[in-house]
Structures are given as structure tokens and as C-alpha cells.
Motif scaffolding. Structure first.
Motif, PDB file in Angstrom:
ATOM      1  N   TYR A  33       0.811  -1.217   0.000  1.00  0.00           N
ATOM      2  CA  TYR A  33       0.000   0.000   0.000  1.00  0.00           C
ATOM      3  C   TYR A  33       0.848   1.272   0.000  1.00  0.00           C
ATOM      4  N   ILE A  34       2.002   1.201   0.656  1.00  0.00           N
ATOM      5  CA  ILE A  34       2.787   2.435   0.681  1.00  0.00           C
ATOM      6  C   ILE A  34       3.730   2.525  -0.523  1.00  0.00           C
ATOM      7  N   TRP A  37       4.016   5.751  -2.583  1.00  0.00           N
ATOM      8  CA  TRP A  37       4.780   6.809  -1.928  1.00  0.00           C
ATOM      9  C   TRP A  37       6.277   6.537  -2.044  1.00  0.00           C
ATOM     10  N   PRO A 229      -6.932  13.714  17.870  1.00  0.00           N
ATOM     11  CA  PRO A 229      -6.122  13.388  16.684  1.00  0.00           C
ATOM     12  C   PRO A 229      -6.113  14.522  15.662  1.00  0.00           C
ATOM     13  N   PHE A 233      -3.012  16.822  14.445  1.00  0.00           N
ATOM     14  CA  PHE A 233      -2.680  17.016  13.036  1.00  0.00           C
ATOM     15  C   PHE A 233      -2.569  18.499  12.694  1.00  0.00           C
ATOM     16  N   MET A 237       0.820  20.496  11.401  1.00  0.00           N
ATOM     17  CA  MET A 237       0.845  21.125  10.083  1.00  0.00           C
ATOM     18  C   MET A 237       0.964  22.636  10.181  1.00  0.00           C
ATOM     19  N   TYR A 309      -6.943   7.707  20.354  1.00  0.00           N
ATOM     20  CA  TYR A 309      -7.284   7.102  19.064  1.00  0.00           C
ATOM     21  C   TYR A 309      -8.191   5.904  19.261  1.00  0.00           C
ATOM     22  N   PHE A 315       0.297   2.253  16.700  1.00  0.00           N
ATOM     23  CA  PHE A 315       0.742   2.707  15.384  1.00  0.00           C
ATOM     24  C   PHE A 315       2.082   2.092  15.041  1.00  0.00           C
TER      25      PHE A 315
ATOM     26  N   VAL B  97      -1.772   4.905   0.515  1.00  0.00           N
ATOM     27  CA  VAL B  97      -0.605   5.010   1.388  1.00  0.00           C
ATOM     28  C   VAL B  97      -1.032   5.204   2.842  1.00  0.00           C
ATOM     29  N   PHE B 101      -0.197   2.833   6.120  1.00  0.00           N
ATOM     30  CA  PHE B 101       0.443   3.276   7.363  1.00  0.00           C
ATOM     31  C   PHE B 101      -0.465   3.107   8.574  1.00  0.00           C
ATOM     32  N   ALA B 102      -1.757   3.321   8.382  1.00  0.00           N
ATOM     33  CA  ALA B 102      -2.642   3.347   9.535  1.00  0.00           C
ATOM     34  C   ALA B 102      -3.030   1.960  10.015  1.00  0.00           C
ATOM     35  N   PHE B 113       7.447   6.672   8.059  1.00  0.00           N
ATOM     36  CA  PHE B 113       6.435   7.703   8.244  1.00  0.00           C
ATOM     37  C   PHE B 113       7.096   9.044   8.571  1.00  0.00           C
ATOM     38  N   ALA B 114       8.200   8.960   9.308  1.00  0.00           N
ATOM     39  CA  ALA B 114       8.939  10.197   9.587  1.00  0.00           C
ATOM     40  C   ALA B 114       9.419  10.828   8.290  1.00  0.00           C
ATOM     41  N   VAL B 116       7.893  10.581   5.419  1.00  0.00           N
ATOM     42  CA  VAL B 116       6.716  11.194   4.795  1.00  0.00           C
ATOM     43  C   VAL B 116       6.572  12.624   5.295  1.00  0.00           C
ATOM     44  N   LEU B 117       6.660  12.776   6.622  1.00  0.00           N
ATOM     45  CA  LEU B 117       6.485  14.107   7.193  1.00  0.00           C
ATOM     46  C   LEU B 117       7.675  15.004   6.882  1.00  0.00           C
ATOM     47  N   SER B 157       2.377  14.934   1.064  1.00  0.00           N
ATOM     48  CA  SER B 157       2.382  14.279   2.370  1.00  0.00           C
ATOM     49  C   SER B 157       1.302  14.781   3.314  1.00  0.00           C
ATOM     50  N   PHE B 158       0.939  16.044   3.152  1.00  0.00           N
ATOM     51  CA  PHE B 158      -0.111  16.601   4.002  1.00  0.00           C
ATOM     52  C   PHE B 158      -1.324  15.681   4.038  1.00  0.00           C
ATOM     53  N   PHE B 161      -0.823  12.215   5.844  1.00  0.00           N
ATOM     54  CA  PHE B 161      -0.905  12.386   7.297  1.00  0.00           C
ATOM     55  C   PHE B 161      -2.357  12.605   7.734  1.00  0.00           C
ATOM     56  N   MET B 162      -3.051  13.449   6.993  1.00  0.00           N
ATOM     57  CA  MET B 162      -4.430  13.761   7.343  1.00  0.00           C
ATOM     58  C   MET B 162      -5.304  12.509   7.299  1.00  0.00           C
ATOM     59  N   VAL B 164      -4.309   9.405   7.488  1.00  0.00           N
ATOM     60  CA  VAL B 164      -3.887   8.481   8.541  1.00  0.00           C
ATOM     61  C   VAL B 164      -4.622   8.821   9.835  1.00  0.00           C
ATOM     62  N   GLN B 165      -4.688  10.106  10.150  1.00  0.00           N
ATOM     63  CA  GLN B 165      -5.361  10.513  11.383  1.00  0.00           C
ATOM     64  C   GLN B 165      -6.836  10.098  11.363  1.00  0.00           C
ATOM     65  N   TYR B 166      -7.483  10.237  10.209  1.00  0.00           N
ATOM     66  CA  TYR B 166      -8.900   9.863  10.138  1.00  0.00           C
ATOM     67  C   TYR B 166      -9.098   8.363  10.224  1.00  0.00           C
TER      68      TYR B 166
END
Lengths: 315, 283, 450
Positions: A33-34, A37, A229, A233, A237, A309, A315, B97, B101-102, B113-114, B116-117, B157-158, B161-162, B164-166
């Protein structure tokens, strides 16, 4: 095949499953999946990153062949640049104004817009407008109208008997005034909070009400933890963006007066594209990178203590 | 009961008053831009009022013609051609992606993941030139590929990350029960995660659309032919002080350029406020 | 152990990968010309008369300039059906950044417009433009003063391009405003006349000021005064200081007096508009300020926004000036990119652009008063150049100062000057303090630039 892969799938009991059958399939589907990226990173991001890191040890000036200067750029920054510390200080101040300001304002407005009011769609759009306007040419014209000596804000203050203030001309106030513009464009944080608020199960509120909790208590005991969460975020950001801010000083103050709004992004831009010191600008960027990295890492380290979470923080 | 109702009503009225006053501050710039599109240069810069003293018409029809070579119709369609695929690919790639990660455990996940950010943290000023050289090597300059292809490979990446949080906010029990039902991980993504993430996905679409729509720096660097200019470049195409800028035309075109993002926001907002609570899965 | 070695291997791979990429950078291979560049549309050899050639031409401007330039290009293509010219035009503020990026990627257009402020920096880095001396048989340069062109655009044996127009510095004023306060505009003003009249305005109406300076102009003021005092540019060609402590104290003190007498608005108030010209300043448009010191190229834009009568007079020159000091510069150089494949065609187009009578009448004064004598005479004959513009240019030519040099035009030097003018203007530093600190920092900066 599919079922084999799923053994790696983790849930609250997933870790046990993994140890039992995990060895069968070596590669977690997570990698699959990643993969986009990974490819994107290798293709489009790594080369610019590595190159700019190399630049930071050179006297690269965009057009001339560069030569290595060792750590000179880094040394110069901290010892021989008359504006470096001024700029760094202004940037920290700006982050302290803009980030909490925007977050609190966005959350506050999101709470109001989450109420069941008439025409709420219309209001939400209106509140998102400043963010759509972005860096439009009209913004800098308007901003000068608002905050000049004879501007709108001073006219309003005069009605209250307050003498005129040079909002952007006074070196002590300019940074704060600029912060207002940025807070005014709070739309994207607001949207995220709105979506987050809608995700809080209503029965939590009902249960709290049955327990007789006041609205302040409900806010701190339910709303904030459930939103954590999203707050996290937004915090990360907004901090990253505030440290890199360039548009606001570029459009409104050009870094003045007396360098009070000479933010890091502005300094980088000048060094890179006005003074043609790309090598030096790269070194400054990597220092900023390290600073942002540090703040982000601290936020991540602290997050288990204040974020909640649904996946149990796994995680 | 009645006392509570009164209290509720006053709170409601106060909220309205507050929203209206603040709303004026929010909407004023747009109204001013609109009125400026009917003003003379002199009036645009000398007064702050909304109603023009002397109404100048024709800014829209004249401005639409551009500088004579290409009209704003062209610039609008260029922008759509550039932005729509970018938004679409951003959503798809970021979702995959973020899901990876999630919801999965794998080695080096945290350092990855680091990374990514980290890609968000380096100021763009110093990567402009290497990026330009990279796209030049790929022969992608003066086309929209530098916007679309990287988006397809999750370089924003924004949004990762967003999302992933959801996704982490979605209870795991839901997909665990699906695993027991024999669902593949991809099926869980399409049948459970995506429907539950709809508000977040819509937010991604809105943000990315607005940001790409307004993006000025990247098109400036990558697009050279006026024929391929998106709106953000076209709007600034005539801003030069050593020549006479016809400001009402600039304002008129700026107003028009806001319409698509505003419409998009207005008509999609019902999706991002329609949280899990209202989809019935959780409530 | 095994794990670690795999990590290291991965890292090495990544590194190698990036090094391979880095090899494509022109920075590391400055002289490789193997890469195809510019006009991708055409491949093949130079025999340009037979083939379709596409030239790229970049400039900055607004509608009138864009339209005139496009029309001239169209006419050229009509006459030379095998040549197609693509315009790449946009705003001035971001033009330089784009040009730098293109030069770095070797993708700059065939014909490039260049501002005189950039030429020194660009030349220090090699020779990105074709030497005009090599093209004298292809372009008729008789109408141009190449000595003037070389000072701002090249060096003794290397003019980088031909100047499109000539700009002079002067005072643009609001006729009504000066009449109202009984101020007589004439070409004999010196710096004391400015302050006397500044006081007159303040005495009659404290809310109004005689003039206002944008930050760019404060720098000109300082440089011009220094030239008038000692005949030097602020930095000499060898990067040594071109002034003494007393000289700069005199200038800083004058700046302080401008502020204290109210001749100019207080910095707290004026700084908001220090980066936009008079056409965007409400105080100018509402007739609260009477004079705007400016370069002639800005007059048409300001005139279009001002609802009152405007005229010009000469920049202040003291009777005992060592050098009259007024800044006269070329407006925009038209150059040919060194990596252009079709330098001959580009030269032919430039010849047409500057010398063809039809082209001259299409382009008119959209790039200021033409530097080409022939074109200038034609436009004057037809009465096309606005009177204020041609007046300001000719007034400035009666007191043209020694030319700026590379070190004095360095953007970092200019940023430093702006800084200290603000320190003095905000009354944070006395002229003496400012002089000492300024000299110390300028010396350090000049040493690093050498």
C-alpha cells in the motif's frame, strides 16, 4: 492467498495472530500500500533533497559552477550574518502568535458552525472564503487600506476615542498585525475540526448530560479528547507551515519595518533569488529543517499523553 | 422547561449576531473586489467604499480577452486540465498510502512515516532548482506532468498524514469482523474504510483543488508558454508598474477565478459534515 | 547483524541513485552542451531559411506592451513565414526568479529581456548572452549609444544586449498642489529648496506633506547625494568605500531633517507604501502629497490613476555639486541567449524590432523613450511620447551623474542601505551612530563580495 496475507492484519488481538502465522508470508501488505509513496519519494523528492543538502556545503550561486566550502555556510549563519538571529527570533515569535491563534479561532468557529442553525451552509462558505482568496493580489491592497494611518481600523478606533495606531508601520506591532491576516485565513483548520466534531458519537454527549455535566465540563471531557487526533494534526501542520511562512511578509511588509517581520522564509528567498547565494540559503534551510524536525518529534513523543485514538494508540 | 427554551433562544440569537458580524469581515474582501471591478484605477486605490462613485463597465468583457493572444476561457480550461487530474490522483494515492500506514504493522514503519512528514519540512526555495533540473531531464517542462504524475505517487504528504489521522479514528473492530468474514485487505479498504472516510476524502478534494487552483510558484517555474498558463499566472500576467495596469480588469478576472472553488465548497460541504455519526454505522 | 547490513545496503543504493541523478545537474557539469535545449519544436541543423524556426522571446509588462509586442512579432512572421515567435510574458516581480531557474536549467528563451540591475550579477557568473559586437553586421546599431549601453549592460568589449529605452530620474508633481501652497517648480531646486518648501506645506496644513519616497527612492537619494558631494559611486570598482564618514553623516543628517521637518511623512506612516508606486498610494491620489520622485518609466501608470494635472521638473542639484548625480539608465536590455540555436534569426528579429519603421510605429513608447535615436525621432515627430516622459528624460540628461557600477548595484548592498535609512528615518540612530555602523557593515559586506 488473500487469507494468508490477512494473517498479518493487526487488530487488538492481531499481534498474537502475527506471531503464530506471520512467518508464512514475509512481506506485509502494508508495503504494497505504501509503494506509490516509496516510488514517488525516490523519483521526485530524494534527488532535490540530496542536492540541496550538497548545495549547503558549497558556494552555489545558481549560474556559476560551485565549489565546496565545507562548513563555512553554517559557520557564517551563526557568527557573521547580521540578520540571522533577528530573523530567527521574529520567526519564533510569529509561530507563537499564528499557530495557537489559528487553532483556537478555527476550533471556536467550528463549534459554532456545528450548531443546527438556518443557512448554515451559507455561513460555512463565507467563513471559508478568506482561505480561497489565498494570496490574491487584492489582499495586499486591502490589507494596507485596513491598517494604514487613515485606514478603516483606525477610523473605527477613533469612534471609540482611541488615537490612531500605525499597525504595520510600528516595528513592535507589525508582526502581530501580520499574524491577524494569517489567523483570518483559518478555513482549512476549521473544515478539519468540523468534520472531526461530526464524528463524535452523540450518545457520549447524551450520557454526559444524564450525568449532569455542564457544557464546560463536556467540552473538556468529551469534545477535546475526541478531537485530539485532529488537533494534533492541525498543530503539526500549522507549526510546519508557520516556520516556513513566506507569503504574508512578502505580500504585506517585505520584511520591514526595521526587519521586524523578516521571517525565515523571506530571508531564504532573498538569499536564494535576490542575492544569488543558493548554497547559503540551502544551509539555512537545513537548519530550519532541523528545528521543525525537533518540534515535530517533541509533539509526537508527547502525543500518547494527550491524544486519543480509536485504534488504541497502536501505530 | 420554558426557562431553558428562552436561554436556548437567546444563545441562538447571539450566535447569529456573532456569525453575521464576523461574516462581514470574512466576506468584505470579496465584495470589495467585486465593486473594484467597476471602478477606475484612481478609485480602487483611493477609497475603501463598496459603491463606485463612477461606474466603469466592460471590465469583464475586456478582461476576458486577456492580452489579445489568448482569452481567459483558455486559461480557465488550462487550469481545469491541470488541477482535476492532480486532485483525482492525490485522493487515490494518498488513500492507499494512508491505509498502509494506519492499519498495518511492518518493519521500519516509523522511520518511513517520519520521512513522509520530513518531506514537508524543507523550505521549497532551495529545492526549486534541483526539481526544475529533474523535470527538465525528464522532458516534462512546459507541460502539466510535473503536477499530475508526482500527485499519482503520493508526494503530497499533508494528505497522507491527514488521512492516517482519520483512518485511525475508525474503530478497528469494524475491520476485524470483516477479516473474520474472509474479506481481503483491499476489500476492507473499499467496503469499510472509504465509506467511513468520506468526509475526509471530500476535505482532501476541496483542499487540493483550492491549493492547486491558487498555486502560483510551481506553474511560474514549470510553465513557459502563455498558451499553457493557468489562471494564477494569467491573473498576474499584466501586473507591471512600468506599464499601465488596468486594475478593474484584473479584479474582474480575480472574481471570476474564485467562482469554481467557491461552488465546489458550497456543494460538497454536506459530505464532510456528514460524519460517521450520521451514516448510522457508529451511532 | 544481517538486518543492519541490509539497511546499510539500502542506504547505499539510495545514495548511488541520487548521485547518478546529481550527475545531470549543469552545476556539476558546467560545460557539457550535449543536452538539447530551448526550441524543442525543431530538431536539425542551422539552415534556418528553409525550415520553420520557433523562437522564444520573454519580457515583462502589462497589456499595452504585451499587445504591441505581439503585434510586432506577428508582422515579423508575416514577412518571414518560416519563423514563428512565441512570447513568454508576465509580471516583473517574479521575472528574475524564473529567468534564473531557466538559466540554471539551460532552458532560457532565445531572446531575453534583462533589467540593468541584474546584469552585473549575471555577468559575474559567465557570459549567458551573446556579445552584441559579434552581431554588428546583422543588427543596425547606428542609432544606439553603445558606450551608454555597455556601462549598465556589460563591460568594455562585451555589450550583452541593446537597450530598449532610456529612463531618467526626476520630480513628478501635482500641479494644483504646488500652486495651492505657493511653491514654484523649476529646474534650479537644490536640497535646501526641498526642505524650505516642505516646511511651507507643513505650516499651512500639517496633515499634508510635500513629497513621499518609496524605499527604492531613498536609496537613489542617498547615492545621488554622495555623488554630488564627492563625485563617487558608493562603492568603487575595487569594492572600497567611495565616501568618507563626514560625507555619509551629511546625507543621513539630511534624511533625518526631511523627517523632522515633515517634508516627508513619518516613517511609521509611510513605510506601508514604501514598496508601491504613487498610482497605488491613497495619499497621493487624494492629493495629500505634492511630489513623487520617480523614474520616467513610471509616469504613464501614475498618470492613468491620478485625477489631476501632472508635470515634471528636474531632480535637485546643488550649485556646488562635484557631479550632478542624476540617475539615467537604460530601461530594459534585449539580449540573445548564448545557448540559443538560432542566434542569427534572433539577431534578425532584434534588428527588425528596433529599426523597422513599421515595427517602431507598432511598438511606440511601450518600453519608454526609445534608446534608438532613429525611433525616438520618429515618435517625437508623431507626438507619441507623453510630454512629461520626454521632459523628464531630457531634464535628467542635463544633469546626468556618473554611472552606477557593479558593486554599487549589488542587491545586498542595496538591502543594507535600505536598512540604515530606516534606522535613521525611524530616529533610532543618530546620523553619526548610523554612519559608524553603516561603514563598518558595508566594509565587511564589500569584503565578502569581492
Amino acid at each position: 492467498m488473500a487469507t494468508l496475507k490477512e494473517e498479518r492484519y493487526i487488530g487488538k488481538n492481531g499481534t498474537r495472530l502475527e506471531t503464530v502465522r506471520g512467518r508464512i508470508s514475509k512481506l506485509s501488505p502494508g508495503y504494497l500500500y505504501i509503494l506509490p509513496w516509496v516510488i514517488g519519494f525516490l523519483l521526485f523528492q530524494l534527488y532535490p533533497f540530496v542536492t540541496s543538502f550538497i548545495y549547503s556545503f558549497t558556494d552555489f550561486s545558481i549560474l556559476k559552477p560551485m565549489s565546496f566550502v565545507g562548513l563555512d555556510n553554517y559557520k557564517k549563519m551563526f557568527t557573521a550574518d547580521r540578520l540571522y538571529w533577528t530573523s530567527l527570533k521574529a520567526t519564533f515569535k510569529y509561530v507563537l502568535i499564528a499557530v495557537p491563534g489559528r487553532l483556537i479561532f478555527a476550533l471556536f468557529i467550528a463549534m459554532i458552525l456545528n450548531m443546527k442553525l438556518k443557512c448554515i451552509n451559507f455561513f460555512r462558505t463565507v467563513y471559508y472564503l478568506p482561505s480561497i482568496l489565498g494570496g490574491s493580489v487584492a489582499i495586499s491592497i486591502l490589507w494596507r487600506f485596513l491598517f494604514s494611518r487613515n485606514g478603516t481600523v483606525n477610523v473605527l478606533l477613533k469612534a471609540l476615542g482611541i488615537p490612531p495606531v500605525d499597525w504595520l508601520g510600528n516595528p513592535n506591532l507589525a508582526l502581530g498585525t501580520m499574524g491577524l491576516l494569517v489567523i483570518w485565513q483559518f478555513g482549512s483548520s476549521m473544515v478539519l475540526f468540523l468534520a472531526g466534531l461530526r464524528n463524535i458519537p452523540t450518545e457520549l454527549y447524551e450520557a454526559a448530560r444524564v450525568d449532569g455535566a455542564g457544557s464546560v465540563k463536556v467540552f473538556f471531557k468529551i469534545t477535546l479528547p475526541m478531537l485530539s487526533p485532529i488537533i494534533f494534526f492541525n498543530l503539526i501542520m500549522q507549526t510546519i507551515n508557520a516556520f516556513k511562512e513566506f507569503n504574508a511578509p512578502y505580500l504585506i511588509t517585505q520584511g520591514g519595518p526595521l526587519n521586524s517581520t523578516y521571517l525565515y522564509g523571506m530571508m531564504l528567498y532573498e538569499n536564494a533569488f535576490a542575492f544569488l547565494k543558493m548554497g547559503y540559503a540551502s544551509a539555512q534551510s537545513w537548519v530550519l529543517f532541523a528545528i521543525i524536525m525537533l518540534f515535530t518529534a517533541l509533539a509526537f513523543k508527547s502525543s500518547p499523553y494527550w491524544t486519543y485514538y480509536e485504534d488504541g494508540g497502536d501505530f | 422547561m420554558r426557562k431553558g427554551e428562552v436561554k436556548k433562544n437567546t444563545r441562538l440569537i447571539l450566535s447569529y449576531i456573532f456569525l453575521c458580524i464576523l461574516g462581514i469581515i470574512m466576506v468584505y474582501p470579496l465584495l470589495w473586489m467585486f465593486s473594484a471591478s467597476f471602478k477606475t484605477n484612481n478609485e480602487i486605490f483611493s477609497s475603501f467604499t463598496l459603491i463606485p462613485k463612477k461606474i466603469v463597465t466592460g471590465a469583464y468583457s475586456q478582461g476576458w480577452k486577456g492580452s489579445g493572444q489568448y482569452s481567459f476561457g483558455r486559461f480557465f480550461s488550462n487550469t481545469f486540465i491541470m488541477v482535476l487530474p492532480t486532485v483525482f490522483f492525490t485522493i487515490i494515492s494518498s488513500l492507499l498510502v494512508a491505509y498502509g500506514f494506519a492499519r498495518f504493522k511492518f518493519r521500519y514503519k516509523k522511520p518511513l512515516f517520519a520521512l513522509v512528514l520530513a518531506s514537508l519540512m524543507l523550505p521549497t526555495e532551495v529545492v526549486i532548482i534541483p526539481r526544475y533540473i529533474l523535470f527538465n531531464t525528464l522532458d516534462w517542462l512546459d507541460s502539466y506532468l510535473p503536477f499530475i504524475i508526482p500527485a499519482a505517487f503520493a508526494t503530497h504528504s499533508f494528505f497522507i498524514f491527514m488521512l492516517v489521522q482519520y483512518i485511525r479514528g475508525i474503530p478497528k473492530e469494524l475491520d476485524e469482523s470483516a477479516v473474520i468474514d474472509g474479506c481481503s485487505s483491499f476489500k476492507i479498504l473499499t467496503k469499510i474504510i472509504i465509506p467511513l472516510c468520506k468526509p475526509a476524502i471530500v476535505s482532501v478534494a476541496i483542499f487540493q483543488f483550492v491549493w492547486r487552483w491558487n498555486d502560483f510558484l510551481n506553474p511560474l517555474i514549470y510553465i513557459s508558454s502563455v498558451r499553457k498558463y493557468p489562471l494564477s499566472l494569467a491573473l498576474r500576467m499584466t501586473l507591471d508598474v512600468t506599464d499601465t495596469i488596468i486594475w478593474n480588469q484584473v479584479m474582474a478576472m480575480s472574481v471570476l477565478s474564485l467562482i469554481p472553488p467557491v461552488l465546489l465548497f458550497f456543494f460538497t460541504q454536506k459530505y464532510f459534515v456528514e460524519g460517521i455519526a450520521t451514516t448510522g454505522l457508529k451511532g | 547483524m544481517k538486518k543492519r547490513s541490509r539497511v546499510i545496503l539500502g542506504f547505499l543504493l539510495v545514495l548511488v541513485f541520487s548521485m547518478v541523478f546529481a550527475g545531470c545537474s549543469p552545476a556539476s557539469q558546467p560545460d557539457s552542451s550535449s543536452k538539447p535545449d530551448t526550441s524543442k519544436e525543431v530538431s536539425g541543423k542551422e539552415d534556418v531559411t528553409q525550415q520553420t524556426v520557433t523562437l522564444r522571446f520573454s519580457w515583462w509588462g502589462a497589456d499595452t506592451r504585451h499587445q504591441a509586442t505581439l503585434a510586432a512579432m506577428e508582422l515579423y512572421s508575416q514577412r518571414n513565414p518560416n519563423v514563428k515567435i512565441e512570447g513568454e510574458y508576465g509580471a516583473f516581480s517574479t521575472f528574475y526568479q524564473k529567468l534564473l531557474t531557466q538559466l540554471a536549467g539551460r532552458t532560457a528563451p532565445d531572446i531575453i529581456s534583462v533589467d540593468y540591475k541584474w546584469t552585473h550579477d549575471l555577468m559575474k557568473q559567465g557570459s549567458p548572452f551573446v556579445n552584441m559586437y559579434t552581431l554588428t553586421d546583422k543588427i543596425d546599431m547606428n542609432g544606439f549609444d553603445l558606450d551608454f549601453a555597455k556601462i549598465y549592460g556589460g563591460d568594455d568589449d562585451y555589450p550583452i544586449g541593446l537597450p530598449a529605452g532610456v529612463n531618467g530620474m526626476g520630480y513628478l508633481y501635482n500641479v494644483e498642489f504646488l500652486k495651492e501652497f505657493g511653491i514654484e517648480p523649476n529646474n534650479e531646486w537644490d536640497w535646501e529648496t526641498v526642505i524650505e518648501n516642505g516646511k511651507k506645506v507643513q505650516a499651512a496644513d500639517p496633515s499634508k506633506h510635500l513629497m513621499y519616497n518609496i524605499s527604492e527612492h531613498w536609496v537613489y537619494l542617498l547615492k545621488t547625494m554622495l555623488k554630488q558631494i564627492n563625485g563617487n559611486t558608493i562603492l568603487n570598482d575595487d569594492y572600497s568605500l567611495g565616501f568618507s564618514r563626514d560625507d555619509i553623516i551629511q546625507v543621513f543628517d539630511y534624511i533625518r531633517r526631511l523627517v523632522e521637518t515633515g517634508t516627508v511623512p513619518p516613517f511609521e506612516e509611510g513605510v506601508l507604501y514604501e514598496n508601491v508606486y504613487a498610482d497605488q498610494n491613497p495619499n497621493w491620489l487624494n492629493q495629500n502629497f505634492g511630489i513623487f520622485p520617480t523614474s520616467s518609466s513610471l509616469i504613464p501608470g501614475i498618470a492613468a490613476a491620478s485625477d489631476f494635472e501632472l508635470d515634471v521638473f528636474r531632480y535637485p542639484v546643488p550649485k556646488d555639486a562635484v557631479d550632478p548625480g542624476i540617475l539615467v539608465t537604460p530601461s530594459m536590455f534585449i539580449t540573445i541567449y548564448e545557448h540559443s540555436k538560432y542566434q542569427d534569426v534572433a539577431a534578425d528579429f532584434i534588428d527588425f524590432f528596433f529599426n523597422d519603421e513599421e515595427a517602431i510605429m507598432i511598438l511606440k513608447d511601450t518600453r519608454g523613450v526609445p534608446a534608438n535615436e532613429k525611433a525616438k525621432e520618429m515618435l517625437v515627430r508623431e507626438g507619441i511620447v507623453p510630454k512629461q516622459v520626454s521632459d523628464m528624460v531630457s531634464q535628467s540628461l542635463t544633469g546626468a551623474g556618473i554611472a552606477e557600477n557593479g558593486p554599487s548595484l549589488n542587491p545586498e548592498v542595496i538591502a543594507l542601505i535600505k536598512d540604515y535609512i530606516q534606522q535613521v528615518g525611524y530616529l533610532k540612530l543618530t546620523p553619526e551612530q548610523a554612519a559608524d555602523e553603516f561603514m563598518k557593515e558595508l566594509e565587511a559586506l564589500a569584503a565578502s563580495l569581492k
